[in-house]
Design a protein around this motif. Structure first.
Motif, short mmCIF file in Angstrom:
data_model
loop_
_atom_site.label_atom_id
_atom_site.label_comp_id
_atom_site.label_asym_id
_atom_site.label_seq_id
_atom_site.Cartn_x
_atom_site.Cartn_y
_atom_site.Cartn_z
N ALA A 112 0.82 -1.21 0.00
CA ALA A 112 0.00 0.00 0.00
C ALA A 112 0.85 1.26 0.00
N LEU A 113 1.86 1.29 0.87
CA LEU A 113 2.62 2.52 1.08
C LEU A 113 3.82 2.67 0.15
N LYS A 114 4.30 1.57 -0.39
CA LYS A 114 5.45 1.64 -1.29
C LYS A 114 5.05 1.66 -2.75
N ALA A 115 3.86 1.11 -3.06
CA ALA A 115 3.46 1.01 -4.46
C ALA A 115 2.15 1.74 -4.74
N GLY A 118 2.19 5.09 -2.99
CA GLY A 118 3.55 5.57 -2.84
C GLY A 118 4.26 5.75 -4.17
N PRO A 119 5.56 5.79 -4.14
CA PRO A 119 6.35 5.64 -2.90
C PRO A 119 6.26 6.88 -2.02
N LEU A 120 6.32 6.65 -0.73
CA LEU A 120 6.32 7.76 0.22
C LEU A 120 7.56 8.61 0.02
N LYS A 121 7.41 9.89 0.29
CA LYS A 121 8.54 10.81 0.16
C LYS A 121 8.91 11.37 1.53
N GLY A 214 -3.68 14.70 -1.66
CA GLY A 214 -3.48 13.60 -0.73
C GLY A 214 -4.02 12.27 -1.24
N ARG A 215 -3.53 11.20 -0.62
CA ARG A 215 -3.98 9.84 -0.97
C ARG A 215 -4.49 9.16 0.29
N MET A 216 -5.61 8.48 0.17
CA MET A 216 -6.12 7.67 1.26
C MET A 216 -6.18 6.21 0.81
N LEU A 217 -5.63 5.33 1.62
CA LEU A 217 -5.62 3.90 1.35
C LEU A 217 -6.57 3.21 2.31
N VAL A 218 -7.66 2.67 1.80
CA VAL A 218 -8.67 2.04 2.63
C VAL A 218 -8.31 0.57 2.82
N VAL A 265 -5.90 -1.61 -1.87
CA VAL A 265 -4.53 -1.20 -1.54
C VAL A 265 -3.49 -2.07 -2.25
N TRP A 266 -3.93 -3.14 -2.90
CA TRP A 266 -3.02 -4.04 -3.62
C TRP A 266 -2.86 -3.66 -5.08
N SER A 267 -3.58 -2.67 -5.55
CA SER A 267 -3.63 -2.40 -6.98
C SER A 267 -2.31 -1.92 -7.57
N GLY A 268 -1.39 -1.45 -6.73
CA GLY A 268 -0.13 -0.92 -7.25
C GLY A 268 0.92 -1.96 -7.53
N ALA A 269 0.62 -3.23 -7.23
CA ALA A 269 1.61 -4.29 -7.42
C ALA A 269 0.98 -5.48 -8.12
#
Length: 325
Positions: A112-115, A118-121, A214-218, A265-269
């Protein structure tokens, strides 16, 4: 005992993790989830994550051998022995309770937070709700490792103390402070990324205080799960968002102005990316850069699985609730 065939392995389970969403909705076969077929099923497995030892392998398995310690996901961990696909297993140094924490709760936060979001800055304001929980404390640490200013929201003094030890920048005990008021007063430019697993009014307070982009990850919505509210009737959205359960189960991504809300939250990978995320997570843990919290309450054996689930749903747990076998 069932024997493994083809690409399967037989595992002797050491620890299984309790996952509120998985166990709650699988048992109920809720109509708006992929588990609706369980309403008519004669039997189905429970237990989303576990660690154990390989005791037999199928004829096609080359990557694992008898005696290997592994974690697995999605194979029905609430058992003394299970047959699982070798592909669902991940080799680890020890089949420990901490390995279970990393297997799904930790991996969810990492993806969630890396992909996905993210990536978080470094320097971003990151907020984590249910921060003292199984995936929440992982989210806090990963955001800190990325150099973020981390706001950790929790519901008890004991959780606040543990989060303070992790180094969270600002801790909000929502039983003592109004989250929305704190965010408006102390973060007037808004939160850049929110890892949100509570739902209800807390979700709305966070949404109201997201930054312009902003981004919100549910990651869940435990305040609205069936053990809290009836599982029937029409769920209500608010703040311009669909209901949390709709976002989550339909895996919706919603844009409100420049802000993005991810229901998946899995959609980035991709599936192929997951082993690398998991390996990085375990490397951080083994290097001492990441802590894996196991709740101090002890449960053992099949007969205490239901007790462990009930305890987790009370919200008292700090970290992951596990059952040993």
């Amino acid at each position: 005992m069932e024997r493994p065939e083809g690409d399967q392995v037989l595992l002797k389970i050491a620890y299984a993790g309790v996952n509120g969403g998985c166990e709650t909705f699988r048992c109920r076969g809720s109509s708006y989830t992929p588990f609706v077929a369980n309403q008519k099923a004669e039997k189905f497995v429970l237990g989303a994550e576990a660690s154990g030892t390989v005791v037999a392998v199928g004829e096609n398995v080359k990557c694992l051998k008898v005696g290997d310690a592994v974690t697995c996901s999605g194979s029905g961990g609430f058992a003394e022995f299970i047959v699982a696909s070798a592909q669902s297993c991940f080799p680890v140094k020890e089949a420990s309770a901490e390995a279970v924490v990393l297997t799904l709760s930790g991996l969810t936060a990492a993806v969630a937070l890396k992909a996905t979001g993210g990536p978080l800055k470094a320097g971003e304001h990151a907020l984590v709700t249910a921060a003292g929980g199984a995936t929440g404390h992982m989210g806090v640490q990963l955001a800190l490792l990325a150099g973020c200013h981390v706001v950790a929201v929790c519901g008890s003094a004991a959780k606040a103390e543990r989060l303070r030890d992790l180094g969270a920048s600002r801790i909000i005990n929502y039983r003592e402070e109004d989250v929305g008021e704190v965010l408006r007063r102390e973060y007037p430019e808004g939160i850049d990324v929110a890892y949100e697993g509570v739902g209800g009014p807390l979700r709305d307070a966070v949404l109201d205080n997201l930054s312009e982009h902003g981004r919100m990850l549910v990651v869940g919505y435990i305040s609205e799960y069936p053990h809290v509210k009836p599982d029937d009737g029409e769920a209500q959205g608010s703040g311009g968002l669909p209901p949390s359960r709709e976002l989550f189960w339909q895996r919706q991504t919603v844009k409100i102005g420049g802000r993005t809300i991810y229901g998946d939250v899995w959609s980035g990978a991709s599936r192929q990316d997951i082993p690398a995320f998991r390996r990085e997570l375990f490397d951080l843990y083994e290097d001492g850069q990441l802590k894996a919290w196991v709740d101090s309450r002890r449960f053992h054996g099949l007969e205490q699985v239901s007790d462990a689930i009930e305890y987790m749903l009370t919200g008292q747990a700090i970290g992951k609730v596990v059952v040993s076998f």
